[in-house]
Design an enzyme around this catalytic site. Sequence first.
Site, PDB file in Angstrom:
ATOM      1  N   SER A  45      25.884  74.578  20.189  1.00 46.54           N
ATOM      2  CA  SER A  45      26.112  74.429  18.758  1.00 46.54           C
ATOM      3  C   SER A  45      24.778  74.437  18.024  1.00 46.54           C
ATOM      4  CB  SER A  45      26.837  73.113  18.475  1.00 46.54           C
ATOM      5  OG  SER A  45      26.849  72.895  17.079  1.00 46.54           O
TER       6      SER A  45
ATOM      7  N   HIS B 138      28.158  78.571  19.062  1.00 51.29           N
ATOM      8  CA  HIS B 138      29.077  77.817  18.200  1.00 51.29           C
ATOM      9  C   HIS B 138      28.458  77.608  16.817  1.00 51.29           C
ATOM     10  CE1 HIS B 138      32.442  74.922  17.807  1.00 51.29           C
ATOM     11  NE2 HIS B 138      31.600  74.185  17.104  1.00 51.29           N
TER      12      HIS B 138
ATOM     13  N   ASP C 188      29.023  75.865  13.176  1.00 51.45           N
ATOM     14  CA  ASP C 188      29.780  74.846  12.449  1.00 51.45           C
ATOM     15  C   ASP C 188      29.684  75.087  10.945  1.00 51.45           C
ATOM     16  OD1 ASP C 188      30.813  73.086  14.515  1.00 51.45           O
ATOM     17  OD2 ASP C 188      28.713  72.615  14.946  1.00 51.45           O
TER      18      ASP C 188
ATOM     19  N   MET D  82      30.673  74.021   7.333  1.00 58.94           N
ATOM     20  CA  MET D  82      31.174  72.815   6.646  1.00 58.94           C
ATOM     21  C   MET D  82      31.061  72.997   5.136  1.00 58.94           C
ATOM     22  SD  MET D  82      29.519  69.825   8.971  1.00 58.94           S
ATOM     23  CE  MET D  82      29.388  69.977  10.763  1.00 58.94           C
TER      24      MET D  82
ATOM     25  N   HIS E 292      33.530  77.764  13.928  1.00 58.82           N
ATOM     26  CA  HIS E 292      34.342  76.565  13.739  1.00 58.82           C
ATOM     27  C   HIS E 292      34.344  76.215  12.253  1.00 58.82           C
ATOM     28  CE1 HIS E 292      34.755  71.966  14.757  1.00 58.82           C
ATOM     29  NE2 HIS E 292      35.798  72.438  14.122  1.00 58.82           N
TER      30      HIS E 292
ATOM     31  N   MET F 270      35.117  74.067   9.327  1.00 62.93           N
ATOM     32  CA  MET F 270      35.520  72.727   8.882  1.00 62.93           C
ATOM     33  C   MET F 270      35.551  72.766   7.364  1.00 62.93           C
ATOM     34  SD  MET F 270      33.324  70.591  11.634  1.00 62.93           S
ATOM     35  CE  MET F 270      32.376  72.049  12.051  1.00 62.93           C
TER      36      MET F 270
ATOM     37  N   MET G 104      38.522  67.952  19.076  1.00 61.79           N
ATOM     38  CA  MET G 104      37.339  67.219  18.609  1.00 61.79           C
ATOM     39  C   MET G 104      37.265  65.865  19.325  1.00 61.79           C
ATOM     40  SD  MET G 104      35.944  69.240  16.394  1.00 61.79           S
ATOM     41  CE  MET G 104      34.623  68.088  16.042  1.00 61.79           C
TER      42      MET G 104
ATOM     43  N   PHE H  13      29.242  65.850  11.724  1.00 59.81           N
ATOM     44  CA  PHE H  13      27.843  65.661  12.106  1.00 59.81           C
ATOM     45  C   PHE H  13      27.673  65.810  13.611  1.00 59.81           C
ATOM     46  CE2 PHE H  13      28.642  63.365   8.225  1.00 59.81           C
ATOM     47  CZ  PHE H  13      27.593  63.772   7.414  1.00 59.81           C
ATOM     48  N   GLY H  14      26.491  66.315  14.002  1.00 54.00           N
ATOM     49  CA  GLY H  14      26.140  66.345  15.416  1.00 54.00           C
ATOM     50  C   GLY H  14      25.608  64.969  15.826  1.00 54.00           C
ATOM     51  N   GLY H  15      25.401  64.801  17.111  1.00 50.36           N
ATOM     52  CA  GLY H  15      24.741  63.598  17.607  1.00 50.36           C
ATOM     53  C   GLY H  15      25.588  62.348  17.654  1.00 50.36           C
TER      54      GLY H  15
ATOM     55  N   ASP I 268      34.648  69.664  21.653  1.00 51.26           N
ATOM     56  CA  ASP I 268      33.532  69.650  20.705  1.00 51.26           C
ATOM     57  C   ASP I 268      33.209  68.218  20.280  1.00 51.26           C
ATOM     58  OD1 ASP I 268      31.648  70.333  18.837  1.00 51.26           O
ATOM     59  OD2 ASP I 268      33.048  71.302  17.447  1.00 51.26           O
TER      60      ASP I 268
ATOM     61  N   GLY J 160      29.776  65.241  21.322  1.00 52.43           N
ATOM     62  CA  GLY J 160      29.258  64.246  22.276  1.00 52.43           C
ATOM     63  C   GLY J 160      29.236  64.706  23.727  1.00 52.43           C
TER      64      GLY J 160
HETATM   65  C1  DX5 Z   1      30.673  68.296  14.636  1.00 48.87           C
HETATM   66  C2  DX5 Z   1      30.549  69.719  15.105  1.00 48.87           C
HETATM   67  C3  DX5 Z   1      29.992  69.881  16.476  1.00 48.87           C
HETATM   68  C4  DX5 Z   1      28.581  69.372  16.668  1.00 48.87           C
HETATM   69  C5  DX5 Z   1      28.476  68.909  18.074  1.00 48.87           C
HETATM   70  O1  DX5 Z   1      31.443  68.270  13.489  1.00 48.87           O
HETATM   71  O2  DX5 Z   1      31.813  70.359  15.095  1.00 48.87           O
HETATM   72  O3  DX5 Z   1      30.074  71.240  16.892  1.00 48.87           O
HETATM   73  O4  DX5 Z   1      27.602  70.342  16.427  1.00 48.87           O
HETATM   74  O5  DX5 Z   1      27.268  68.289  18.231  1.00 48.87           O
HETATM   75  P1  DX5 Z   1      26.972  67.249  19.397  1.00 48.87           P
HETATM   76  O6  DX5 Z   1      27.050  68.022  20.688  1.00 48.87           O
HETATM   77  O7  DX5 Z   1      25.621  66.757  19.078  1.00 48.87           O
HETATM   78  O8  DX5 Z   1      28.033  66.181  19.324  1.00 48.87           O
HETATM   79 ZN    ZN Z   2      31.977  72.405  16.038  1.00 52.38          ZN
END
Ligand code: DX5
Ligand code: ZN
Length: 218
Positions: free
Chosen positions: A8, A33, A35, A37, A66, A68, A137, A143-145, A175, A177
């Site tokens: 991602s 991937h 994202d 948003m 993806h 969102m 999900m 958000f990532g992380g 997708d 963590g």
């Molecule tokens: C979150 C995204 C994910 C995100 C995953 O809304 O859809 O794709 O980038 O990031 P990690 O792997 O850090 O959870």
């Molecule tokens: Zn995603």
Amino acid sequence: MSVKISPSILGGTFSNMEKIISDINKSKAEYIHFDVMDGDFVPNLTFGPKFISELRNFSDKIFDIHLMINRVEKFLDEYINAGSDIITFHCEVNEDLKEIITKIKKGGVKCGLAIKPKTPWTEIKPYLNFIDQIIIMTVEPGFGGQEFMNDQVDKIKNISDYVKTNKLNVNIEIDGGINYKTGKICVDAGANILVAGSFLFNQGDLITATNKLSDNFN
Ligand code: DX5
Ligand code: ZN
């Protein structure tokens, strides 16, 4: 069954994107991937179709988009024309899902449905016959992380059992963590595509990190 990795790019530095794409090209990842948003469906904003179509010139990997966003139908043609290989949108949007699925397929693009943690898996059951992929999900989208939500593992099992029992041709992508440990939990529950953002980018060398995650399962 082989497990595919979808790095991602949200986990990377956007000003460095050409190098990130070139690293992913050199890695064992089969997907990239993206994202998207809109600051409305989720409380964060990223990029739109222009960003995707410009990066399309730099990679032959599978572009795994993806969405969102709300108002999927309004912007759909732009994402189809951006060079997407798979467009996944959320089953929670307030639109005619079947109509959007048909439109994506007519555009010559594969279609996926994504499901948020609080949505019961049965919501997507009526559509599983018509789609190529589901994104389950394991964090709240936006958000990532974030930390992997263990309480979503039963949902992965339920969906993958249903897909297997009915011999459906649907990939199960997870997708949020993902790392070695949570990835294994998902694969054991029936997943075959793992999205990974911060886990890969935090290791420094993206190619090595991606290959190591892939080798862990293959
Ligand atoms: C979150 C995204 C994910 C995100 C995953 O809304 O859809 O794709 O980038 O990031 P990690 O792997 O850090 O959870
Ligand atoms: Zn995603």
